[in-house]
Motif scaffolding. Sequence first.
Motif, mmCIF file in Angstrom:
data_model
loop_
_atom_site.group_PDB
_atom_site.id
_atom_site.type_symbol
_atom_site.label_atom_id
_atom_site.label_comp_id
_atom_site.label_asym_id
_atom_site.label_seq_id
_atom_site.Cartn_x
_atom_site.Cartn_y
_atom_site.Cartn_z
ATOM 1 N N THR A 138 9.955 39.665 53.054
ATOM 2 C CA THR A 138 10.804 40.827 53.365
ATOM 3 C C THR A 138 10.427 41.496 54.686
ATOM 4 O O THR A 138 11.039 42.497 55.062
ATOM 5 N N ALA A 139 9.444 40.942 55.422
ATOM 6 C CA ALA A 139 9.078 41.536 56.710
ATOM 7 C C ALA A 139 10.247 41.440 57.681
ATOM 8 O O ALA A 139 11.022 40.477 57.666
ATOM 9 N N ILE A 140 10.375 42.423 58.555
ATOM 10 C CA ILE A 140 11.453 42.453 59.538
ATOM 11 C C ILE A 140 11.207 41.390 60.611
ATOM 12 O O ILE A 140 10.098 41.223 61.112
ATOM 13 N N VAL A 141 12.267 40.666 60.950
ATOM 14 C CA VAL A 141 12.249 39.700 62.055
ATOM 15 C C VAL A 141 12.953 40.336 63.239
ATOM 16 O O VAL A 141 14.054 40.892 63.089
ATOM 17 N N ARG A 142 12.314 40.262 64.401
ATOM 18 C CA ARG A 142 12.854 40.929 65.585
ATOM 19 C C ARG A 142 13.101 39.944 66.720
ATOM 20 O O ARG A 142 12.395 38.941 66.867
ATOM 21 N N HIS A 150 15.172 39.217 58.260
ATOM 22 C CA HIS A 150 13.928 39.371 57.523
ATOM 23 C C HIS A 150 13.430 38.027 57.020
ATOM 24 O O HIS A 150 14.169 37.038 56.974
ATOM 25 N N VAL A 151 12.152 38.011 56.650
ATOM 26 C CA VAL A 151 11.544 36.829 56.031
ATOM 27 C C VAL A 151 11.976 36.787 54.570
ATOM 28 O O VAL A 151 11.957 37.808 53.869
ATOM 29 N N THR A 152 12.373 35.607 54.105
ATOM 30 C CA THR A 152 12.691 35.476 52.679
ATOM 31 C C THR A 152 11.576 34.679 52.004
ATOM 32 O O THR A 152 10.405 34.914 52.255
ATOM 33 N N THR A 153 11.913 33.748 51.156
ATOM 34 C CA THR A 153 10.902 33.067 50.354
ATOM 35 C C THR A 153 10.236 31.936 51.105
ATOM 36 O O THR A 153 10.795 31.366 52.043
ATOM 37 N N GLY A 199 3.939 42.294 61.242
ATOM 38 C CA GLY A 199 2.767 41.943 60.453
ATOM 39 C C GLY A 199 2.484 40.464 60.406
ATOM 40 O O GLY A 199 1.680 40.003 59.578
ATOM 41 N N GLY A 200 3.123 39.704 61.287
ATOM 42 C CA GLY A 200 2.947 38.252 61.239
ATOM 43 C C GLY A 200 2.933 37.616 62.612
ATOM 44 O O GLY A 200 2.370 38.156 63.571
#
Length: 482
Positions: A138-142, A150-153, A199-200
Amino acid sequence: MADTITVAAGDKIRCDACPVMCYIKPGAAGACDRYANHDGTLVRVDPHVVLERTVSHGGKLVPFQASGDWDGKIVRQPELFVTAIGAGTTYPDYKPAPFIVSSEVDGVDMVTVVTEGIFSYCGVKVKIDTDRYLGPETAIVRADGEAVGHVTTSEYGSQMLSLGGVHHLTGGSKKEGRVTCDTLMDLSNCKAVELTIDGGATVVVQAGKAPIVNGMAEERMRVGCGSATIGMFAKQWHGKVDEVVVVDDHITGVLSEHQAGKLLDIADTGIKMKGRRSTPGRYFQVADPGTGWGGTNISDPLSILGPFNAKEARPGLTMLMVSTTGEHASYYVLDEALKPIETEMPADLKFSVERIQENCEPALCTVLFMGGAGGSLRAGVTDNPVRLTRSVKDALTRVTSGGAPVYVWPGGGITFMVDVAQMPAGAFGYVPTPALVAPIEFTMKLSDYAALGGHMDFVRPLSSLRDSAEVRPMPHLPGRRA
Protein backbone atom coordinates in the motif's frame (compact mmCIF):
# COMPACT_ATOMS: atom_id res chain seq x y z
CA MET A 1 -7.47 -43.94 -6.77
CA ALA A 2 -4.44 -43.40 -4.56
CA ASP A 3 -2.02 -40.87 -6.02
CA THR A 4 0.46 -40.15 -3.24
CA ILE A 5 2.67 -41.98 -0.77
CA THR A 6 1.14 -42.89 2.58
CA VAL A 7 2.57 -44.05 5.88
CA ALA A 8 0.48 -46.12 8.29
CA ALA A 9 0.21 -45.15 11.96
CA GLY A 10 -2.08 -47.64 13.69
CA ASP A 11 -5.40 -47.40 11.94
CA LYS A 12 -4.50 -44.00 10.54
CA ILE A 13 -2.59 -43.20 7.37
CA ARG A 14 -0.33 -40.24 6.79
CA CYS A 15 -0.84 -38.16 3.66
CA ASP A 16 2.12 -36.41 2.03
CA ALA A 17 0.17 -34.51 -0.64
CA CYS A 18 1.19 -31.24 1.04
CA PRO A 19 3.55 -30.11 3.81
CA VAL A 20 0.87 -30.41 6.54
CA MET A 21 1.30 -34.22 6.48
CA CYS A 22 -2.07 -35.11 8.07
CA TYR A 23 -2.72 -38.36 9.89
CA ILE A 24 -6.16 -39.43 8.62
CA LYS A 25 -8.31 -42.02 10.41
CA PRO A 26 -10.53 -44.44 8.47
CA GLY A 27 -13.58 -42.81 6.89
CA ALA A 28 -12.24 -39.31 7.45
CA ALA A 29 -10.71 -36.66 5.23
CA GLY A 30 -7.60 -34.56 5.76
CA ALA A 31 -7.56 -30.90 6.69
CA CYS A 32 -7.91 -29.92 3.03
CA ASP A 33 -11.00 -32.11 2.43
CA ARG A 34 -9.29 -33.28 -0.77
CA TYR A 35 -7.82 -36.60 0.40
CA ALA A 36 -9.48 -39.25 2.58
CA ASN A 37 -8.76 -42.62 4.21
CA HIS A 38 -10.90 -45.24 2.47
CA ASP A 39 -10.35 -48.66 4.08
CA GLY A 40 -6.67 -47.89 4.63
CA THR A 41 -6.08 -46.43 1.18
CA LEU A 42 -5.54 -42.76 0.53
CA VAL A 43 -7.96 -41.58 -2.16
CA ARG A 44 -8.70 -38.30 -3.87
CA VAL A 45 -12.17 -37.11 -2.85
CA ASP A 46 -12.99 -35.19 -6.03
CA PRO A 47 -13.08 -37.17 -9.29
CA HIS A 48 -10.37 -36.69 -11.89
CA VAL A 49 -11.97 -34.91 -14.84
CA VAL A 50 -11.35 -36.71 -18.14
CA LEU A 51 -13.31 -35.73 -21.25
CA GLU A 52 -14.06 -39.29 -22.37
CA ARG A 53 -15.22 -40.27 -18.87
CA THR A 54 -17.46 -37.20 -18.70
CA VAL A 55 -19.13 -38.14 -21.99
CA SER A 56 -19.58 -41.78 -20.99
CA HIS A 57 -21.38 -40.66 -17.83
CA GLY A 58 -23.75 -38.41 -19.75
CA GLY A 59 -21.98 -35.15 -18.98
CA LYS A 60 -21.94 -32.16 -21.28
CA LEU A 61 -18.93 -30.54 -22.91
CA VAL A 62 -18.46 -26.99 -24.14
CA PRO A 63 -17.27 -27.10 -27.77
CA PHE A 64 -14.40 -24.95 -28.94
CA GLN A 65 -16.45 -23.99 -32.00
CA ALA A 66 -19.72 -24.95 -33.61
CA SER A 67 -18.40 -26.89 -36.61
CA GLY A 68 -15.70 -27.12 -39.24
CA ASP A 69 -11.96 -27.71 -39.07
CA TRP A 70 -10.15 -25.71 -36.42
CA ASP A 71 -6.90 -24.03 -37.43
CA GLY A 72 -5.84 -23.35 -33.85
CA LYS A 73 -7.05 -19.74 -33.73
CA ILE A 74 -9.65 -18.88 -31.11
CA VAL A 75 -11.39 -16.38 -33.39
CA ARG A 76 -10.93 -16.28 -37.12
CA GLN A 77 -10.28 -12.91 -38.64
CA PRO A 78 -9.38 -11.50 -42.04
CA GLU A 79 -5.75 -11.25 -43.09
CA LEU A 80 -6.11 -7.47 -43.11
CA PHE A 81 -7.28 -6.40 -39.67
CA VAL A 82 -8.37 -2.81 -39.14
CA THR A 83 -7.07 -1.49 -35.82
CA ALA A 84 -8.30 1.62 -34.06
CA ILE A 85 -4.83 3.16 -33.86
CA GLY A 86 -5.07 6.55 -35.51
CA ALA A 87 -8.76 6.10 -36.27
CA GLY A 88 -10.01 9.01 -34.16
CA THR A 89 -12.64 9.14 -31.43
CA THR A 90 -16.41 9.39 -31.11
CA TYR A 91 -16.38 12.57 -29.00
CA PRO A 92 -18.84 14.26 -28.34
CA ASP A 93 -20.10 10.72 -27.88
CA TYR A 94 -23.23 10.57 -29.99
CA LYS A 95 -21.30 10.03 -33.24
CA PRO A 96 -20.84 6.58 -34.76
CA ALA A 97 -17.36 5.09 -34.50
CA PRO A 98 -14.87 6.47 -37.06
CA PHE A 99 -14.63 3.16 -38.94
CA ILE A 100 -17.27 0.44 -39.11
CA VAL A 101 -15.79 -2.00 -41.59
CA SER A 102 -17.35 -5.12 -43.09
CA SER A 103 -15.50 -8.10 -44.51
CA GLU A 104 -16.10 -11.76 -45.32
CA VAL A 105 -14.38 -14.53 -43.36
CA ASP A 106 -14.96 -18.12 -44.48
CA GLY A 107 -18.21 -17.10 -46.13
CA VAL A 108 -19.50 -15.24 -43.05
CA ASP A 109 -20.13 -11.52 -43.17
CA MET A 110 -18.24 -9.86 -40.33
CA VAL A 111 -17.95 -6.31 -39.08
CA THR A 112 -15.24 -4.58 -37.05
CA VAL A 113 -16.03 -1.35 -35.23
CA VAL A 114 -12.94 0.67 -34.33
CA THR A 115 -12.43 3.77 -32.26
CA GLU A 116 -9.82 5.43 -30.11
CA GLY A 117 -11.33 5.59 -26.67
CA ILE A 118 -10.67 8.48 -24.30
CA PHE A 119 -10.06 6.81 -20.95
CA SER A 120 -10.22 8.93 -17.80
CA TYR A 121 -11.00 5.73 -15.92
CA CYS A 122 -7.86 3.75 -16.64
CA GLY A 123 -4.59 2.61 -15.19
CA VAL A 124 -1.83 0.05 -15.54
CA LYS A 125 -0.98 -3.03 -13.53
CA VAL A 126 2.77 -3.61 -13.36
CA LYS A 127 4.42 -6.95 -12.60
CA ILE A 128 8.10 -6.60 -11.64
CA ASP A 129 10.08 -9.82 -11.48
CA THR A 130 12.32 -9.41 -8.44
CA ASP A 131 12.79 -10.73 -4.93
CA ARG A 132 14.29 -7.43 -3.86
CA TYR A 133 12.16 -5.41 -1.50
CA LEU A 134 10.51 -2.53 -3.36
CA GLY A 135 8.44 -1.15 -0.51
CA PRO A 136 5.66 -1.95 1.96
CA GLU A 137 2.27 -3.02 0.68
CA THR A 138 0.00 0.00 0.00
CA ALA A 139 3.03 2.34 -0.09
CA ILE A 140 2.64 5.32 -2.43
CA VAL A 141 4.41 5.07 -5.81
CA ARG A 142 5.65 8.38 -7.17
CA ALA A 143 6.84 9.76 -10.48
CA ASP A 144 8.51 13.18 -10.50
CA GLY A 145 7.51 13.44 -6.86
CA GLU A 146 3.79 13.05 -7.56
CA ALA A 147 1.67 10.16 -6.30
CA VAL A 148 0.68 7.98 -9.28
CA GLY A 149 -0.33 4.71 -7.59
CA HIS A 150 0.59 2.23 -4.88
CA VAL A 151 2.29 -1.08 -4.15
CA THR A 152 -0.11 -4.01 -4.07
CA THR A 153 0.62 -7.64 -3.24
CA SER A 154 3.84 -9.59 -3.56
CA GLU A 155 3.30 -12.58 -5.80
CA TYR A 156 5.47 -15.58 -6.71
CA GLY A 157 8.83 -13.94 -7.33
CA SER A 158 7.25 -10.68 -8.45
CA GLN A 159 6.21 -7.36 -6.97
CA MET A 160 2.97 -5.82 -8.20
CA LEU A 161 2.15 -2.14 -8.62
CA SER A 162 -1.20 -0.53 -9.40
CA LEU A 163 -0.78 2.83 -11.11
CA GLY A 164 -3.20 5.45 -12.38
CA GLY A 165 -6.91 5.32 -11.87
CA VAL A 166 -9.39 8.15 -11.85
CA HIS A 167 -8.44 9.48 -8.41
CA HIS A 168 -4.86 10.17 -9.47
CA LEU A 169 -5.88 11.43 -12.91
CA THR A 170 -8.63 13.78 -11.78
CA GLY A 171 -8.89 13.73 -7.98
CA GLY A 172 -5.63 15.43 -7.04
CA SER A 173 -3.75 18.50 -8.12
CA LYS A 174 -3.38 19.52 -11.75
CA LYS A 175 0.27 18.44 -11.66
CA GLU A 176 -0.61 15.06 -10.18
CA GLY A 177 -3.08 14.44 -13.00
CA ARG A 178 -0.61 15.51 -15.67
CA VAL A 179 2.26 13.41 -14.25
CA THR A 180 -0.03 10.39 -13.84
CA CYS A 181 -1.18 10.72 -17.45
CA ASP A 182 2.39 11.04 -18.71
CA THR A 183 3.50 8.05 -16.64
CA LEU A 184 0.67 5.84 -17.88
CA MET A 185 1.22 6.82 -21.50
CA ASP A 186 4.98 6.21 -21.35
CA LEU A 187 4.55 2.83 -19.66
CA SER A 188 1.82 1.83 -22.11
CA ASN A 189 4.03 2.84 -25.04
CA CYS A 190 6.79 0.60 -23.65
CA LYS A 191 9.03 3.47 -22.56
CA ALA A 192 11.22 3.45 -19.45
CA VAL A 193 9.83 5.25 -16.39
CA GLU A 194 11.60 5.85 -13.07
CA LEU A 195 9.39 5.33 -10.04
CA THR A 196 10.13 5.89 -6.35
CA ILE A 197 8.30 4.08 -3.58
CA ASP A 198 7.72 5.68 -0.19
CA GLY A 199 9.79 3.81 2.38
CA GLY A 200 11.30 1.63 -0.32
CA ALA A 201 13.28 1.53 -3.53
CA THR A 202 13.73 3.46 -6.75
CA VAL A 203 12.91 1.27 -9.74
CA VAL A 204 13.09 1.81 -13.48
CA VAL A 205 10.22 0.02 -15.21
CA GLN A 206 9.91 -0.70 -18.93
CA ALA A 207 7.61 -3.28 -20.48
CA GLY A 208 9.55 -6.30 -21.70
CA LYS A 209 12.81 -5.18 -20.07
CA ALA A 210 14.55 -6.13 -16.85
CA PRO A 211 13.73 -3.92 -13.85
CA ILE A 212 16.49 -1.73 -12.44
CA VAL A 213 16.22 -1.60 -8.63
CA ASN A 214 18.28 1.06 -6.85
CA GLY A 215 20.54 1.29 -9.87
CA MET A 216 21.06 -2.49 -10.21
CA ALA A 217 19.59 -4.36 -13.16
CA GLU A 218 17.77 -7.52 -12.09
CA GLU A 219 18.95 -10.58 -13.98
CA ARG A 220 16.70 -13.43 -12.99
CA MET A 221 13.42 -14.33 -11.35
CA ARG A 222 13.69 -16.84 -8.52
CA VAL A 223 13.32 -20.52 -9.35
CA GLY A 224 10.76 -20.92 -6.56
CA CYS A 225 10.40 -20.33 -2.83
CA GLY A 226 12.93 -21.91 -0.49
CA SER A 227 10.73 -24.96 0.08
CA ALA A 228 10.10 -25.48 -3.64
CA THR A 229 13.82 -25.17 -4.36
CA ILE A 230 14.50 -27.93 -1.81
CA GLY A 231 11.97 -30.17 -3.54
CA MET A 232 13.40 -29.46 -6.99
CA PHE A 233 17.06 -30.04 -6.17
CA ALA A 234 17.09 -32.39 -3.16
CA LYS A 235 18.22 -35.38 -5.24
CA GLN A 236 21.07 -33.37 -6.73
CA TRP A 237 22.34 -32.52 -3.23
CA HIS A 238 21.86 -36.03 -1.81
CA GLY A 239 25.21 -37.53 -0.84
CA LYS A 240 27.15 -34.37 -1.64
CA VAL A 241 26.32 -32.22 1.39
CA ASP A 242 24.79 -32.87 4.81
CA GLU A 243 22.54 -29.83 5.03
CA VAL A 244 21.12 -27.20 2.67
CA VAL A 245 19.35 -23.99 3.63
CA VAL A 246 17.60 -22.07 0.85
CA VAL A 247 17.21 -18.51 2.11
CA ASP A 248 13.96 -16.82 1.11
CA ASP A 249 12.07 -13.84 2.47
CA HIS A 250 8.81 -15.79 2.26
CA ILE A 251 9.52 -19.51 2.89
CA THR A 252 13.06 -20.58 3.80
CA GLY A 253 13.70 -24.28 3.20
CA VAL A 254 15.84 -26.68 5.27
CA LEU A 255 16.77 -29.93 3.52
CA SER A 256 17.16 -32.28 6.51
CA GLU A 257 13.75 -31.34 7.95
CA HIS A 258 11.89 -31.07 4.64
CA GLN A 259 9.79 -33.99 3.43
CA ALA A 260 12.04 -34.30 0.39
CA GLY A 261 14.99 -34.84 2.71
CA LYS A 262 13.06 -37.33 4.83
CA LEU A 263 12.19 -39.46 1.80
CA LEU A 264 15.88 -39.44 0.84
CA ASP A 265 16.85 -40.57 4.37
CA ILE A 266 18.91 -37.46 5.03
CA ALA A 267 19.92 -37.50 8.70
CA ASP A 268 19.04 -34.76 11.16
CA THR A 269 21.81 -32.21 11.48
CA GLY A 270 20.86 -30.38 14.68
CA ILE A 271 20.39 -27.15 12.79
CA LYS A 272 18.49 -24.39 14.58
CA MET A 273 16.63 -21.83 12.49
CA LYS A 274 15.36 -18.42 13.51
CA GLY A 275 11.94 -17.32 12.32
CA ARG A 276 8.53 -18.96 12.57
CA ARG A 277 8.36 -22.67 11.80
CA SER A 278 5.50 -23.59 9.51
CA THR A 279 5.56 -27.23 8.49
CA PRO A 280 8.70 -29.41 8.64
CA GLY A 281 11.58 -27.80 6.77
CA ARG A 282 9.65 -24.59 6.01
CA TYR A 283 10.21 -21.34 7.92
CA PHE A 284 8.51 -17.95 7.68
CA GLN A 285 9.95 -14.57 8.68
CA VAL A 286 13.59 -15.60 9.10
CA ALA A 287 14.53 -11.97 8.45
CA ASP A 288 13.00 -8.69 7.37
CA PRO A 289 12.42 -7.95 3.67
CA GLY A 290 15.28 -6.25 1.84
CA THR A 291 17.61 -6.40 -1.14
CA GLY A 292 19.99 -9.04 0.21
CA TRP A 293 19.92 -12.84 0.26
CA GLY A 294 16.64 -14.22 -1.08
CA GLY A 295 14.83 -10.89 -0.82
CA THR A 296 15.75 -10.47 2.86
CA ASN A 297 17.77 -7.71 4.47
CA ILE A 298 20.69 -9.97 5.42
CA SER A 299 24.18 -10.03 3.95
CA ASP A 300 25.45 -12.79 6.30
CA PRO A 301 23.30 -15.93 5.96
CA LEU A 302 24.57 -17.31 9.26
CA SER A 303 22.59 -14.58 11.02
CA ILE A 304 19.39 -16.61 10.53
CA LEU A 305 20.84 -19.64 12.36
CA GLY A 306 20.95 -20.42 16.07
CA PRO A 307 23.50 -22.75 17.70
CA PHE A 308 23.58 -26.30 16.36
CA ASN A 309 22.23 -29.02 18.67
CA ALA A 310 25.24 -30.95 19.98
CA LYS A 311 23.16 -34.14 20.27
CA GLU A 312 22.72 -34.31 16.48
CA ALA A 313 25.44 -32.12 14.96
CA ARG A 314 29.06 -33.20 14.64
CA PRO A 315 32.37 -31.63 13.64
CA GLY A 316 32.93 -31.86 9.89
CA LEU A 317 29.23 -31.60 9.05
CA THR A 318 28.85 -29.74 5.75
CA MET A 319 26.24 -27.13 4.86
CA LEU A 320 25.30 -25.22 1.72
CA MET A 321 23.40 -21.94 2.06
CA VAL A 322 21.97 -20.56 -1.17
CA SER A 323 19.39 -17.98 -2.27
CA THR A 324 16.38 -18.72 -4.43
CA THR A 325 18.05 -17.25 -7.51
CA GLY A 326 21.50 -18.74 -6.90
CA GLU A 327 22.85 -15.18 -6.80
CA HIS A 328 24.16 -15.79 -3.29
CA ALA A 329 25.73 -19.05 -2.12
CA SER A 330 28.20 -20.10 0.58
CA TYR A 331 29.59 -23.43 1.81
CA TYR A 332 30.39 -24.21 5.45
CA VAL A 333 31.97 -26.96 7.56
CA LEU A 334 31.30 -27.25 11.31
CA ASP A 335 34.43 -26.96 13.47
CA GLU A 336 35.06 -28.70 16.80
CA ALA A 337 32.87 -26.13 18.55
CA LEU A 338 30.07 -26.85 16.04
CA LYS A 339 30.40 -23.40 14.52
CA PRO A 340 30.03 -23.06 10.72
CA ILE A 341 33.27 -22.03 9.03
CA GLU A 342 33.05 -20.80 5.45
CA THR A 343 35.12 -22.97 3.12
CA GLU A 344 35.82 -23.32 -0.59
CA MET A 345 32.73 -24.78 -2.25
CA PRO A 346 33.19 -28.19 -3.94
CA ALA A 347 32.79 -28.27 -7.71
CA ASP A 348 29.67 -30.46 -7.66
CA LEU A 349 27.91 -28.00 -5.36
CA LYS A 350 28.98 -25.08 -7.54
CA PHE A 351 27.32 -26.95 -10.38
CA SER A 352 24.07 -27.24 -8.39
CA VAL A 353 24.10 -23.49 -7.69
CA GLU A 354 24.59 -22.87 -11.41
CA ARG A 355 21.68 -25.24 -12.06
CA ILE A 356 19.46 -23.08 -9.82
CA GLN A 357 20.51 -20.01 -11.80
CA GLU A 358 19.84 -21.83 -15.08
CA ASN A 359 16.30 -22.66 -13.99
CA CYS A 360 15.44 -19.06 -13.18
CA GLU A 361 13.40 -17.15 -15.74
CA PRO A 362 14.80 -13.82 -16.98
CA ALA A 363 13.52 -10.97 -14.83
CA LEU A 364 11.16 -8.73 -16.79
CA CYS A 365 8.63 -5.96 -16.28
CA THR A 366 5.09 -6.58 -17.55
CA VAL A 367 2.67 -3.71 -18.10
CA LEU A 368 -1.05 -4.33 -18.51
CA PHE A 369 -3.21 -1.39 -19.54
CA MET A 370 -6.61 -1.53 -17.89
CA GLY A 371 -9.59 0.56 -18.94
CA GLY A 372 -13.36 0.57 -18.98
CA ALA A 373 -15.28 0.95 -22.22
CA GLY A 374 -18.00 3.26 -20.93
CA GLY A 375 -21.34 4.39 -22.26
CA SER A 376 -20.00 7.09 -24.55
CA LEU A 377 -17.60 4.76 -26.29
CA ARG A 378 -20.24 2.05 -26.66
CA ALA A 379 -22.66 4.60 -28.12
CA GLY A 380 -20.30 4.83 -31.07
CA VAL A 381 -21.04 1.18 -31.75
CA THR A 382 -24.79 0.99 -31.13
CA ASP A 383 -27.79 3.14 -30.23
CA ASN A 384 -28.42 0.76 -27.31
CA PRO A 385 -25.03 0.47 -25.54
CA VAL A 386 -26.04 -2.24 -23.06
CA ARG A 387 -26.56 -4.67 -25.92
CA LEU A 388 -22.88 -4.36 -26.82
CA THR A 389 -21.93 -5.24 -23.25
CA ARG A 390 -24.18 -8.29 -23.33
CA SER A 391 -22.80 -9.33 -26.69
CA VAL A 392 -19.25 -9.20 -25.34
CA LYS A 393 -20.20 -11.22 -22.24
CA ASP A 394 -21.98 -13.77 -24.43
CA ALA A 395 -18.78 -14.15 -26.52
CA LEU A 396 -20.59 -12.99 -29.66
CA THR A 397 -18.32 -9.97 -29.93
CA ARG A 398 -14.54 -10.15 -29.78
CA VAL A 399 -12.72 -7.24 -28.13
CA THR A 400 -9.17 -6.32 -29.12
CA SER A 401 -6.90 -3.35 -28.49
CA GLY A 402 -4.68 -2.39 -31.38
CA GLY A 403 -5.30 -5.91 -32.67
CA ALA A 404 -3.95 -7.48 -29.46
CA PRO A 405 -6.11 -9.90 -27.46
CA VAL A 406 -7.59 -8.55 -24.24
CA TYR A 407 -8.96 -10.03 -21.05
CA VAL A 408 -12.47 -8.81 -20.27
CA TRP A 409 -13.32 -8.85 -16.59
CA PRO A 410 -16.52 -10.60 -15.48
CA GLY A 411 -19.24 -8.50 -13.94
CA GLY A 412 -20.68 -5.22 -15.11
CA GLY A 413 -19.34 -3.12 -17.96
CA ILE A 414 -16.57 -3.84 -20.45
CA THR A 415 -13.48 -3.59 -18.25
CA PHE A 416 -10.51 -4.99 -20.12
CA MET A 417 -6.79 -5.53 -19.71
CA VAL A 418 -4.20 -5.81 -22.47
CA ASP A 419 -0.49 -6.57 -22.51
CA VAL A 420 1.02 -3.43 -24.01
CA ALA A 421 4.03 -5.39 -25.30
CA GLN A 422 1.72 -7.15 -27.79
CA MET A 423 0.46 -3.88 -29.26
CA PRO A 424 1.97 -1.88 -32.12
CA ALA A 425 4.44 0.85 -31.20
CA GLY A 426 2.95 4.20 -30.27
CA ALA A 427 -0.56 2.81 -29.80
CA PHE A 428 -1.38 5.16 -26.90
CA GLY A 429 -1.90 8.91 -26.87
CA TYR A 430 -3.38 11.44 -24.48
CA VAL A 431 -5.70 14.38 -24.16
CA PRO A 432 -4.96 17.07 -21.56
CA THR A 433 -8.22 16.60 -19.65
CA PRO A 434 -6.11 14.50 -18.56
CA ALA A 435 -6.91 11.10 -20.04
CA LEU A 436 -5.30 8.39 -22.11
CA VAL A 437 -6.34 7.61 -25.66
CA ALA A 438 -6.25 3.89 -26.41
CA PRO A 439 -7.42 1.82 -29.37
CA ILE A 440 -10.30 -0.60 -29.03
CA GLU A 441 -11.95 -2.79 -31.64
CA PHE A 442 -15.17 -4.82 -31.58
CA THR A 443 -15.53 -7.65 -34.11
CA MET A 444 -18.72 -9.65 -34.66
CA LYS A 445 -21.00 -11.11 -37.29
CA LEU A 446 -22.73 -8.49 -39.39
CA SER A 447 -26.09 -10.03 -38.51
CA ASP A 448 -25.27 -9.77 -34.79
CA TYR A 449 -24.26 -6.15 -35.29
CA ALA A 450 -27.60 -5.38 -36.84
CA ALA A 451 -29.42 -7.20 -34.02
CA LEU A 452 -27.77 -5.13 -31.30
CA GLY A 453 -28.80 -1.88 -32.97
CA GLY A 454 -25.53 -1.06 -34.71
CA HIS A 455 -25.04 1.97 -36.95
CA MET A 456 -25.75 0.03 -40.15
CA ASP A 457 -25.84 3.15 -42.32
CA PHE A 458 -22.15 3.69 -41.59
CA VAL A 459 -20.93 0.20 -42.43
CA ARG A 460 -18.38 0.26 -45.25
CA PRO A 461 -16.53 -2.57 -47.01
CA LEU A 462 -12.93 -3.33 -46.12
CA SER A 463 -11.93 -2.71 -49.73
CA SER A 464 -12.86 0.94 -49.33
CA LEU A 465 -9.92 1.38 -46.94
CA ARG A 466 -7.26 -0.06 -49.20
CA ASP A 467 -4.96 2.70 -50.39
CA SER A 468 -7.51 5.16 -49.05
CA ALA A 469 -6.48 8.73 -48.42
CA GLU A 470 -8.38 8.46 -45.14
CA VAL A 471 -5.82 5.94 -43.82
CA ARG A 472 -2.46 7.67 -43.59
CA PRO A 473 0.25 8.30 -40.98
CA MET A 474 -0.31 11.18 -38.60
CA PRO A 475 2.25 13.90 -39.41
CA HIS A 476 4.46 15.24 -36.65
CA LEU A 477 3.02 18.55 -35.53
CA PRO A 478 4.80 21.21 -33.46
CA GLY A 479 4.20 20.60 -29.79
CA ARG A 480 2.72 17.15 -30.38
CA ARG A 481 4.22 14.49 -28.15
CA ALA A 482 5.54 11.42 -29.91
